[in-house]
Scaffold this motif. Structure first.
Motif, PDB file in Angstrom:
ATOM      1  N   VAL A 292      -2.118   2.611  -4.757  1.00  0.00           N
ATOM      2  CA  VAL A 292      -1.736   3.973  -4.359  1.00  0.00           C
ATOM      3  C   VAL A 292      -2.919   4.635  -3.668  1.00  0.00           C
ATOM      4  O   VAL A 292      -4.047   4.589  -4.163  1.00  0.00           O
ATOM      5  CB  VAL A 292      -1.306   4.813  -5.581  1.00  0.00           C
ATOM      6  N   PHE A 293      -2.634   5.257  -2.527  1.00  0.00           N
ATOM      7  CA  PHE A 293      -3.638   6.007  -1.776  1.00  0.00           C
ATOM      8  C   PHE A 293      -3.189   7.461  -1.676  1.00  0.00           C
ATOM      9  O   PHE A 293      -2.213   7.767  -0.992  1.00  0.00           O
ATOM     10  CB  PHE A 293      -3.823   5.431  -0.363  1.00  0.00           C
ATOM     11  N   GLU A 294      -3.895   8.350  -2.373  1.00  0.00           N
ATOM     12  CA  GLU A 294      -3.551   9.779  -2.338  1.00  0.00           C
ATOM     13  C   GLU A 294      -4.195  10.487  -1.153  1.00  0.00           C
ATOM     14  O   GLU A 294      -3.724  11.534  -0.730  1.00  0.00           O
ATOM     15  CB  GLU A 294      -3.939  10.439  -3.654  1.00  0.00           C
ATOM     16  N   ASP A 295      -5.271   9.931  -0.640  1.00  0.00           N
ATOM     17  CA  ASP A 295      -5.936  10.443   0.556  1.00  0.00           C
ATOM     18  C   ASP A 295      -6.182   9.260   1.485  1.00  0.00           C
ATOM     19  O   ASP A 295      -7.327   8.921   1.785  1.00  0.00           O
ATOM     20  CB  ASP A 295      -7.259  11.139   0.197  1.00  0.00           C
ATOM     21  N   GLY A 296      -5.102   8.640   1.919  1.00  0.00           N
ATOM     22  CA  GLY A 296      -5.195   7.424   2.706  1.00  0.00           C
ATOM     23  C   GLY A 296      -5.870   7.619   4.051  1.00  0.00           C
ATOM     24  O   GLY A 296      -5.851   8.710   4.625  1.00  0.00           O
TER      25      GLY A 296
ATOM     26  N   PRO B 291       2.558  17.603   3.063  1.00  0.00           N
ATOM     27  CA  PRO B 291       1.507  18.113   2.179  1.00  0.00           C
ATOM     28  C   PRO B 291       0.120  17.924   2.801  1.00  0.00           C
ATOM     29  O   PRO B 291      -0.100  17.007   3.599  1.00  0.00           O
ATOM     30  CB  PRO B 291       1.658  17.264   0.915  1.00  0.00           C
ATOM     31  N   ASP B 292      -0.800  18.777   2.400  1.00  0.00           N
ATOM     32  CA  ASP B 292      -2.158  18.769   2.961  1.00  0.00           C
ATOM     33  C   ASP B 292      -2.863  17.419   2.836  1.00  0.00           C
ATOM     34  O   ASP B 292      -3.607  17.030   3.728  1.00  0.00           O
ATOM     35  CB  ASP B 292      -3.022  19.844   2.290  1.00  0.00           C
ATOM     36  N   ASN B 293      -2.643  16.698   1.728  1.00  0.00           N
ATOM     37  CA  ASN B 293      -3.406  15.466   1.516  1.00  0.00           C
ATOM     38  C   ASN B 293      -2.986  14.315   2.433  1.00  0.00           C
ATOM     39  O   ASN B 293      -3.768  13.407   2.673  1.00  0.00           O
ATOM     40  CB  ASN B 293      -3.367  15.020   0.052  1.00  0.00           C
ATOM     41  N   ILE B 294      -1.775  14.344   2.978  1.00  0.00           N
ATOM     42  CA  ILE B 294      -1.341  13.262   3.871  1.00  0.00           C
ATOM     43  C   ILE B 294      -1.375  13.683   5.344  1.00  0.00           C
ATOM     44  O   ILE B 294      -1.286  12.849   6.236  1.00  0.00           O
ATOM     45  CB  ILE B 294       0.048  12.723   3.468  1.00  0.00           C
TER      46      ILE B 294
ATOM     47  N   SER C 223       0.865  -1.181   0.000  1.00  0.00           N
ATOM     48  CA  SER C 223       0.000   0.000   0.000  1.00  0.00           C
ATOM     49  C   SER C 223       0.899   1.227   0.000  1.00  0.00           C
ATOM     50  O   SER C 223       1.727   1.399   0.902  1.00  0.00           O
ATOM     51  CB  SER C 223      -0.904  -0.002   1.234  1.00  0.00           C
ATOM     52  N   ILE C 224       0.738   2.057  -1.030  1.00  0.00           N
ATOM     53  CA  ILE C 224       1.580   3.246  -1.204  1.00  0.00           C
ATOM     54  C   ILE C 224       0.775   4.473  -0.800  1.00  0.00           C
ATOM     55  O   ILE C 224      -0.245   4.783  -1.419  1.00  0.00           O
ATOM     56  CB  ILE C 224       2.049   3.370  -2.672  1.00  0.00           C
TER      57      ILE C 224
ATOM     58  N   PHE D  25       5.619   4.937   2.012  1.00  0.00           N
ATOM     59  CA  PHE D  25       5.236   6.344   2.035  1.00  0.00           C
ATOM     60  C   PHE D  25       6.124   7.098   1.057  1.00  0.00           C
ATOM     61  O   PHE D  25       7.351   6.962   1.095  1.00  0.00           O
ATOM     62  CB  PHE D  25       5.414   6.940   3.438  1.00  0.00           C
ATOM     63  N   ILE D  26       5.496   7.874   0.189  1.00  0.00           N
ATOM     64  CA  ILE D  26       6.214   8.745  -0.741  1.00  0.00           C
ATOM     65  C   ILE D  26       5.656  10.136  -0.524  1.00  0.00           C
ATOM     66  O   ILE D  26       4.474  10.376  -0.773  1.00  0.00           O
ATOM     67  CB  ILE D  26       6.026   8.311  -2.204  1.00  0.00           C
ATOM     68  N   THR D  27       6.486  11.043  -0.022  1.00  0.00           N
ATOM     69  CA  THR D  27       5.971  12.371   0.281  1.00  0.00           C
ATOM     70  C   THR D  27       6.958  13.466  -0.060  1.00  0.00           C
ATOM     71  O   THR D  27       8.162  13.313   0.086  1.00  0.00           O
ATOM     72  CB  THR D  27       5.547  12.489   1.759  1.00  0.00           C
TER      73      THR D  27
END
Length: 147
Positions: A35-39, A63-66, A5-6, A52-54
């Motif tokens: 891929v989860f952009e808003d996990g 970033p706001d989404n994570i 899970s990314i 985790f890729i941030t």
């Protein structure tokens, strides 16, 4: 093969693009990857292996989404025992002490949550690598081989 899970933290799309490349490479190696952009915390807890890729924003911030996921991880403290975790941090070394601050925060938290980090966090400097896939590819191959 493994299921990965990314979770992505991205402001301008660079981390999103890298996550897509990483997902494709993992699938080509025979792994499952999502891929989860808003996990969510539920997705994190259900995951077998986490990547985790941030990117980093502001003064070393996430970033706001994570950020919501990170806050939930801090408050709910879901133990990640027996989960293999990887962290790829994107940043710009010209920002000094805040370089890759988002990834460093995630790295520290997952260690507190007792995750297994088979190899150390990868910090990618935008000053050195316009395209993050170049340094990410060999790191990913080492990480994927341990899954």
């Amino acid at each position: 093969m493994a299921s990965v899970s990314i979770f992505v933290g991205s402001m301008y799309g660079n981390a999103d693009n890298l996550a897509a490349e990483v997902k494709n490479k993992l699938i080509s190696l025979g792994h499952e990857a999502t891929v989860f952009e808003d996990g969510t915390i539920e997705q994190l807890v259900a995951a077998d292996n986490l990547l985790f890729i941030t990117s980093t924003t502001g003064a070393g911030d996430l970033p706001d989404n994570i950020q919501p996921l990170f806050s939930q991880m801090q408050s709910q403290f879901p133990m990640l025992t027996n989960k293999k975790v990887g962290v790829i941090a994107l940043g710009d070394s010209s920002y000094g002490d805040t370089f890759c601050g988002g990834g460093r925060q995630i790295d520290a938290l997952v260690q507190e949550l007792n995750a297994t980090l088979p190899i150390e966090r990868l910090d990618i400097d935008a000053c050195e690598h316009f395209e993050p896939w170049e340094p990410a590819a060999p790191w990913l191959m080492r990480w994927a081989a341990i899954l």
